[in-house]
Structures are given as structure tokens and as C-alpha cells.
Design a protein around this motif. Sequence first.
Motif, PDB file in Angstrom:
ATOM      1  N   GLU A   1       7.029  10.477   2.754  1.00  0.00           N
ATOM      2  CA  GLU A   1       7.076  11.648   3.634  1.00  0.00           C
ATOM      3  C   GLU A   1       7.700  12.863   2.956  1.00  0.00           C
ATOM      4  O   GLU A   1       8.344  13.689   3.606  1.00  0.00           O
ATOM      5  N   SER A   2       7.488  13.015   1.675  1.00  0.00           N
ATOM      6  CA  SER A   2       8.121  14.107   0.925  1.00  0.00           C
ATOM      7  C   SER A   2       7.805  15.482   1.489  1.00  0.00           C
ATOM      8  O   SER A   2       8.612  16.414   1.374  1.00  0.00           O
ATOM      9  N   PHE A   3       6.620  15.655   2.112  1.00  0.00           N
ATOM     10  CA  PHE A   3       6.172  16.983   2.530  1.00  0.00           C
ATOM     11  C   PHE A   3       6.126  17.150   4.047  1.00  0.00           C
ATOM     12  O   PHE A   3       5.588  18.140   4.536  1.00  0.00           O
ATOM     13  N   VAL A   4       6.680  16.198   4.773  1.00  0.00           N
ATOM     14  CA  VAL A   4       6.511  16.207   6.230  1.00  0.00           C
ATOM     15  C   VAL A   4       7.134  17.427   6.895  1.00  0.00           C
ATOM     16  O   VAL A   4       6.704  17.840   7.977  1.00  0.00           O
ATOM     17  N   ASP A   5       8.135  18.042   6.271  1.00  0.00           N
ATOM     18  CA  ASP A   5       8.805  19.206   6.857  1.00  0.00           C
ATOM     19  C   ASP A   5       8.080  20.519   6.598  1.00  0.00           C
ATOM     20  O   ASP A   5       8.571  21.578   7.011  1.00  0.00           O
ATOM     21  N   LEU A   6       6.924  20.471   5.938  1.00  0.00           N
ATOM     22  CA  LEU A   6       6.284  21.710   5.498  1.00  0.00           C
ATOM     23  C   LEU A   6       4.884  21.918   6.071  1.00  0.00           C
ATOM     24  O   LEU A   6       3.932  22.204   5.331  1.00  0.00           O
ATOM     25  N   PRO A   7       4.716  21.814   7.398  1.00  0.00           N
ATOM     26  CA  PRO A   7       3.427  22.222   7.973  1.00  0.00           C
ATOM     27  C   PRO A   7       3.296  23.738   7.908  1.00  0.00           C
ATOM     28  O   PRO A   7       4.285  24.463   8.029  1.00  0.00           O
ATOM     29  N   LEU A   8       2.078  24.227   7.717  1.00  0.00           N
ATOM     30  CA  LEU A   8       1.829  25.657   7.651  1.00  0.00           C
ATOM     31  C   LEU A   8       0.892  26.063   8.783  1.00  0.00           C
ATOM     32  O   LEU A   8       0.139  25.249   9.313  1.00  0.00           O
ATOM     33  N   ASP A   9       0.953  27.326   9.169  1.00  0.00           N
ATOM     34  CA  ASP A   9       0.066  27.888  10.198  1.00  0.00           C
ATOM     35  C   ASP A   9       0.254  27.213  11.551  1.00  0.00           C
ATOM     36  O   ASP A   9      -0.684  27.118  12.353  1.00  0.00           O
ATOM     37  N   GLY A  10       1.448  26.688  11.813  1.00  0.00           N
ATOM     38  CA  GLY A  10       1.704  26.062  13.116  1.00  0.00           C
ATOM     39  C   GLY A  10       1.030  24.720  13.304  1.00  0.00           C
ATOM     40  O   GLY A  10       0.895  24.243  14.440  1.00  0.00           O
ATOM     41  N   THR A  11       0.613  24.087  12.224  1.00  0.00           N
ATOM     42  CA  THR A  11      -0.057  22.786  12.317  1.00  0.00           C
ATOM     43  C   THR A  11       0.871  21.746  12.937  1.00  0.00           C
ATOM     44  O   THR A  11       1.976  21.528  12.443  1.00  0.00           O
ATOM     45  N   PRO A  12       0.452  21.088  14.022  1.00  0.00           N
ATOM     46  CA  PRO A  12       1.297  20.029  14.599  1.00  0.00           C
ATOM     47  C   PRO A  12       1.263  18.788  13.715  1.00  0.00           C
ATOM     48  O   PRO A  12       0.210  18.396  13.212  1.00  0.00           O
ATOM     49  N   VAL A  13       2.423  18.175  13.520  1.00  0.00           N
ATOM     50  CA  VAL A  13       2.522  16.986  12.676  1.00  0.00           C
ATOM     51  C   VAL A  13       2.530  15.749  13.565  1.00  0.00           C
ATOM     52  O   VAL A  13       3.312  15.670  14.512  1.00  0.00           O
ATOM     53  N   PRO A  14       1.659  14.768  13.300  1.00  0.00           N
ATOM     54  CA  PRO A  14       1.646  13.541  14.093  1.00  0.00           C
ATOM     55  C   PRO A  14       2.982  12.797  14.005  1.00  0.00           C
ATOM     56  O   PRO A  14       3.796  13.064  13.111  1.00  0.00           O
ATOM     57  N   PRO A  15       3.209  11.849  14.888  1.00  0.00           N
ATOM     58  CA  PRO A  15       4.447  11.063  14.826  1.00  0.00           C
ATOM     59  C   PRO A  15       4.512  10.262  13.531  1.00  0.00           C
ATOM     60  O   PRO A  15       3.477   9.974  12.903  1.00  0.00           O
TER      61      PRO A  15
ATOM     62  N   ALA B   1       0.868  -1.176   0.000  1.00  0.00           N
ATOM     63  CA  ALA B   1       0.000   0.000   0.000  1.00  0.00           C
ATOM     64  C   ALA B   1       0.906   1.227   0.000  1.00  0.00           C
ATOM     65  O   ALA B   1       1.805   1.338   0.846  1.00  0.00           O
ATOM     66  N   TYR B   2       0.705   2.110  -0.968  1.00  0.00           N
ATOM     67  CA  TYR B   2       1.495   3.340  -1.067  1.00  0.00           C
ATOM     68  C   TYR B   2       0.642   4.489  -0.552  1.00  0.00           C
ATOM     69  O   TYR B   2      -0.425   4.788  -1.110  1.00  0.00           O
ATOM     70  N   LEU B   3       1.091   5.126   0.531  1.00  0.00           N
ATOM     71  CA  LEU B   3       0.316   6.181   1.184  1.00  0.00           C
ATOM     72  C   LEU B   3       1.178   7.423   1.379  1.00  0.00           C
ATOM     73  O   LEU B   3       2.398   7.335   1.570  1.00  0.00           O
ATOM     74  N   ILE B   4       0.526   8.586   1.348  1.00  0.00           N
ATOM     75  CA  ILE B   4       1.194   9.865   1.625  1.00  0.00           C
ATOM     76  C   ILE B   4       0.438  10.504   2.788  1.00  0.00           C
ATOM     77  O   ILE B   4      -0.448  11.339   2.582  1.00  0.00           O
ATOM     78  N   PRO B   5       0.745  10.140   4.029  1.00  0.00           N
ATOM     79  CA  PRO B   5      -0.060  10.615   5.164  1.00  0.00           C
ATOM     80  C   PRO B   5       0.235  12.046   5.585  1.00  0.00           C
ATOM     81  O   PRO B   5      -0.577  12.655   6.289  1.00  0.00           O
ATOM     82  N   ASP B   6       1.377  12.582   5.189  1.00  0.00           N
ATOM     83  CA  ASP B   6       1.784  13.915   5.635  1.00  0.00           C
ATOM     84  C   ASP B   6       1.618  14.928   4.512  1.00  0.00           C
ATOM     85  O   ASP B   6       2.431  14.998   3.591  1.00  0.00           O
TER      86      ASP B   6
END
Length: 484
Positions: free
Chosen positions: A285-299, A248-253
Motif C-alpha cells: 500500500e505504498s501509494f494508498v495516500d495519494l489519490p488524485l482528482d478526488g478519486t475515492p479509494v476502495p477499502p 502473491a505480491y500485489l499493489i492494488p492501490d
Amino acid sequence: MTSQVRGGQLARLLGQWHALPGRRRSPDYAALAAAVRGLLADGRLPLGVRLPAERELAEALRISRTTVTAAYRELRESGHLNSRRGAGSWTMLPGGHRVASSGLWTPQDDLDMIDLGIAALAAPPELVPATRAATEDLPRYLGSAGYHPTGIIELREAIARSYAERGLPTSPEQIMVTNGTQHALDLVLRLALAPAGSVLVESPTYPNALAALAARRARIATHGLALDAGWDADLLLASIRQSRPRLAYLIPDFQNPTGHLMPVDLRERVVGAAHAAGTDLVVDESFVDLPLDGTPVPPPTATFDRHSRVITIGGMSKPYWGGLRIGWVRASAPQVQRLAAARIGVDMSSPVLDQLVAVHLLADAATIVAARRTQLAHQRDALLAALAERLPQWRVAVPRGGVTLWAELDGPVSSALARAAEEVGVRLAPGPRFGLDGTLERFLRLPFTLPAADLVDAVHRIAAVRYDLDRAGRPQWREPSVIA
């Protein structure tokens, strides 16, 4: 072996080509040829593919063979098709065109094009000093052959530390450096997926992942994402349990293209369902480093993995620069060694100098990525404001991170709009590129990686051609007459 598209497959890709808004009063064969060119332009129909025979396509589309014959003739005259009597017809790169940075072909004189087909930023200013520092480090490696199939130890240690800082203890032995995230995915598929293996992907999803799976002749099933809500937890888990895909290929972040962020509890449940079904999860996880508006990123999803079912891929293309071809795989140490053994027959290793540049950039990650987030938030807001002003009938879910908007249009006009926008200097990635068999015509991916002024200009041009599509005549489709 020559790849070939069958009549039914091409018919699905073409969709409602004869009824698309924006089709002006032109012969049916010209409309069919234009639709095929559109598939070639946005990558859904690759170059060098053998098209179905005229009779086969005519039967699949339920039109006369004469119409298909004329359409193929027009495609040959425009340089999009090469035919040999008795051998077939193949798609080709027309004269005066080149392969663009997106991997798609484009006219050679399109340098002023506003390209919204690419979701990547220009290089950060820190790249130049990082490169200078890397050249000073390089002599330490010049006494060896320079082949490091898993990557130089300094970079693997830096990547491992980044996972540990996110709450996922990782050793350098669990990291393999690759030539970008796409290369990482390709190597994982070579190791973990036999030809014609079953794979579950999100819909929409990353087009190049679909291309990599197609190259393995994978049997693909999809889980649809809602525009506002993202994943339906029960449906996703049921799909894994019932179909038991090999991968299964997923992009969760900050999913590409929707920008959705998978909640913590679903990550844990997905890992559990995958273990029970015997499914390996490839987590991008290509985009995991790019949360915007202070969005917390899950583990990380791999936090919940106890059975080496999660293989994580990532890279530096999105937060840093696409021209720095550095990606990686995080997996168990034995899996990394098997990946390295498989890699030897492909490309041996990644360039040492590029890896040293990556080490210096990662050392300055806090400063670089913070500036990227500020830049992206500003550009996203400019794009949202322009869409609200000029195209208020479109529905857009505000992404909490990443680099793209996923817009629901006011009709199934994505491909027609992309063709029309090209004429006014805007390149778009229509929705069907992100799905299978011509679906997602009501959607469009819009990256906000260009300067705000360019994004606003692009929206104004798109709005103008969207208005023109509505004004264009809509001829009634006529079935060919049956003459007995």
C-alpha cells in the motif's frame, strides 16, 4: 556463494540487442558490449555477477565466439568486467562511478542529471518542525536500551488508527514498524517464503520487489496488466486457483508503475481465491495516500480477510519522504510476533528518533498529504501535456493516483532510448526493469515527482533523442557464415 547468470538467461535479458533502433553502424561486438552495459546501468544485471563463458553465450545468442570475446574485452577495458584466467568474468562498478540514490550506479559527475529513475518526492516543509518536536520527546526513551523490535507504542498506535479511519479495525499489536517498505517486504519473505517458493506477481511490477524475490530464489509467475484496464479479473483469479502459489505480491492501490486502482469486488474475490488456494497475499500500500482528482479509494484489501491470509505493507517514503526510513507491516498479532522474532537476527529495531518524527508527521497527515496531492496533480498534468505535444504517438493511461505514468512507446525501444537519454542528461527507467527476462521493451515508466519545469525539459530531451533513434542507420543483422 557466487551468483551466476547462464547463457540462456543473459540472452533473454539482451533481447533483440542486435536490431534495436538507434544502433549505429558499429561492429557487432561493440553493440553487444553496449547492450550489456545498458543492463548493468538499469539494474537488470547486478554487480558482482559471473557472466557465462564466451562459448556458452555465443551458442545462446547464435553468434561467433570471436564476437563475444571482443565484447568481453571491451567491457574489461571500460571497467565493467573483471576476468581471471580459468575462473571466469564478473560484472563490476567501473571507475569514476558511484551508487546513486536509486541503488543503481552512475557517473560521479552526473549531479545535473534529470533523474526520472526515482519515483519519490523531496521532503515536505513540515519535516523540520516534526524533527524538532521529536528531539523534545526523545528523553523519555533514553533510560532504556532503545530496542523496540515491533516499534515504539506511539507510532504503532498512530498507524493502527490510520487503518481504523479507513474502515479496517486494527490494534497496535497487529503493527510492526520497519526501516521502510522494502525492509517490510524482505522480513515478510523471510517468514512466509521458503527458498525456491512459488510467487505470483503483476507484470509490470516494482523492480525492488522482483530483486527481493530473486534473493529468495523464488519461482515467479506473472499476471499481465493491461495499459488501460489493469487487472483481468478472471485471469488473475484463475492464476491463483490453478497455480496455487505460496505467495502473491500485489499493489492494488495506484499500482507501481501503471497507477491502476483495483476495484472493490476484485479485492474481495482475490482474498477468497487466495484462501481457497492456500496462498498468502502480500499487499503493498505504498501509494494508498495519494489519490488524485478526488478519486475515492476502495477499502483495504485486508478488510475482506477472515483467515489471516493478507499481510499488508506500507510506509512513509511516497507521501512524506524517502529519507525517513519508516515502514510497517499489518498482520495478525501472532504473525507480527513471529516477524519480530525473525527480525532480531537482521537489525534488532528501527531508530527511535525516526519513529518519533513519524508520529508527529502522521499527526499532521491531513495537511501534508493534501498538499502532496495538489503538487502531484499539477506535475502529472504538466508531464501529460508535454508528452501530448512532443511525443503524441505514445499511449499513456492517465493515472488516478500515485506518482508514475506508464507509457506505451511507438516501438520496442525502451532500453535504447534510456541509453540515448543518458547522453543528454536524462535518466530513465526502461520497461524491462519492471518485468522478467527482457520483456516490456515497448514501455517506459515516467514519474511526476520532479518540478513541472524539469519534467517538461526532460520530455523535450527525450523527444529529441527518440527522433535521432529513427534517423540512425539500421544495419541488417548477418548470421555468421558457416565455413566447412
